[in-house]
Design a protein around this motif. Sequence first.
Motif, short mmCIF file in Angstrom:
data_model
loop_
_atom_site.label_atom_id
_atom_site.label_comp_id
_atom_site.label_asym_id
_atom_site.label_seq_id
_atom_site.Cartn_x
_atom_site.Cartn_y
_atom_site.Cartn_z
N CYS A 33 -19.95 53.11 13.34
CA CYS A 33 -20.39 54.32 14.36
C CYS A 33 -19.43 55.07 14.76
N ALA A 34 -17.91 54.81 14.35
CA ALA A 34 -17.31 55.86 15.13
C ALA A 34 -18.02 57.41 14.24
N LYS A 35 -17.75 57.83 12.84
CA LYS A 35 -18.34 58.48 12.07
C LYS A 35 -19.67 59.46 12.69
N ILE A 36 -20.81 58.03 12.48
CA ILE A 36 -21.36 58.25 13.58
C ILE A 36 -21.94 59.35 14.50
N GLN A 37 -20.97 59.02 15.43
CA GLN A 37 -21.01 59.12 17.13
C GLN A 37 -20.25 60.78 16.89
N ALA A 38 -18.96 60.91 16.21
CA ALA A 38 -18.54 61.88 16.00
C ALA A 38 -19.62 63.34 15.43
N HIS A 39 -20.44 62.56 14.70
CA HIS A 39 -20.98 63.48 13.62
C HIS A 39 -22.45 63.87 15.49
N LEU A 40 -22.74 62.74 15.79
CA LEU A 40 -23.37 63.79 16.87
C LEU A 40 -23.14 63.99 17.99
N ASP A 41 -21.84 64.27 18.28
CA ASP A 41 -20.59 64.81 18.82
C ASP A 41 -20.53 66.71 18.49
N GLU A 42 -20.57 66.45 17.40
CA GLU A 42 -20.60 68.04 16.55
C GLU A 42 -21.96 68.82 16.61
N CYS A 43 -23.32 67.57 15.88
CA CYS A 43 -24.24 68.32 15.41
C CYS A 43 -25.04 68.73 16.75
N GLY A 44 -25.49 69.22 17.43
CA GLY A 44 -26.97 69.42 17.81
C GLY A 44 -28.33 69.04 18.00
N PRO A 45 -28.17 69.59 16.74
CA PRO A 45 -30.05 68.55 16.02
C PRO A 45 -29.89 67.54 16.14
N CYS A 46 -29.23 66.42 14.78
CA CYS A 46 -29.26 65.46 15.14
C CYS A 46 -28.48 64.66 16.41
N LEU A 47 -28.01 65.20 17.69
CA LEU A 47 -28.19 64.68 19.24
C LEU A 47 -29.37 64.77 19.40
N LYS A 48 -30.07 65.81 19.39
CA LYS A 48 -31.27 65.57 19.99
C LYS A 48 -32.54 65.00 18.70
N GLU A 49 -32.68 64.79 17.83
CA GLU A 49 -33.03 63.57 16.78
C GLU A 49 -32.91 62.39 17.83
N TYR A 50 -31.56 62.18 17.82
CA TYR A 50 -30.65 60.72 18.85
C TYR A 50 -31.26 60.57 20.02
N ASP A 51 -31.26 62.29 20.37
CA ASP A 51 -32.01 61.49 21.99
C ASP A 51 -33.75 61.13 22.21
N LEU A 52 -33.81 61.87 21.10
CA LEU A 52 -35.74 62.05 20.90
C LEU A 52 -35.47 59.76 20.07
N ASP A 53 -34.82 59.54 19.27
CA ASP A 53 -35.24 58.08 18.99
C ASP A 53 -34.53 57.51 20.43
N THR A 54 -33.87 57.53 20.65
CA THR A 54 -33.10 56.69 22.05
C THR A 54 -34.19 56.81 23.42
N THR A 55 -35.45 57.74 23.19
CA THR A 55 -36.15 58.37 24.48
C THR A 55 -37.37 57.09 23.41
N LYS A 57 -37.70 54.49 21.37
CA LYS A 57 -36.83 52.47 21.50
C LYS A 57 -37.05 52.63 23.10
N SER A 58 -36.73 53.25 23.84
CA SER A 58 -36.55 52.38 25.65
C SER A 58 -38.17 52.69 25.48
N LEU A 59 -39.45 53.54 25.59
CA LEU A 59 -40.49 53.35 25.45
C LEU A 59 -40.86 52.27 25.24
N ILE A 60 -40.74 51.84 23.89
CA ILE A 60 -41.41 50.93 23.10
C ILE A 60 -41.18 49.35 23.92
N LYS A 61 -39.67 49.06 24.39
CA LYS A 61 -39.42 48.12 24.66
C LYS A 61 -39.35 47.82 26.03
#
Length: 91
Positions: A33-55, A57-61
């Motif tokens: 979890c810490a590795k993925i969080q560290a990567h998201l903190d450093e990588c804009g494109p992955c953070l954007k994908e994470y935000d899309l996936d979070t959105t 998942k929330s919409l489906i829920k």
Amino acid sequence: MNEHPAGESRTDCSEALLRIYEYLDGELGPDECAKIQAHLDECGPCLKEYDLDTTLKSLIKRSCECEQAPEALRMTIMSRISMTVIRVDRG
């Protein structure tokens, strides 16, 4: 994978995106979890994908919150999960 100066392994984009749903669902251990969080903190494109996936998942829920799977489907899924665990345990 690249190496941090301290010697820790750095998570690359392909690994981060491959494991993003496990991260979102809280299925990773603290180190992963810490590795993925560290990567998201450093990588804009992955953070954007994470935000899309979070959105998404929330919409489906929100859309399916009041829906429940039929009992027969739930039992089939649980049975298959149990069979998978048994296969993994036996090798």
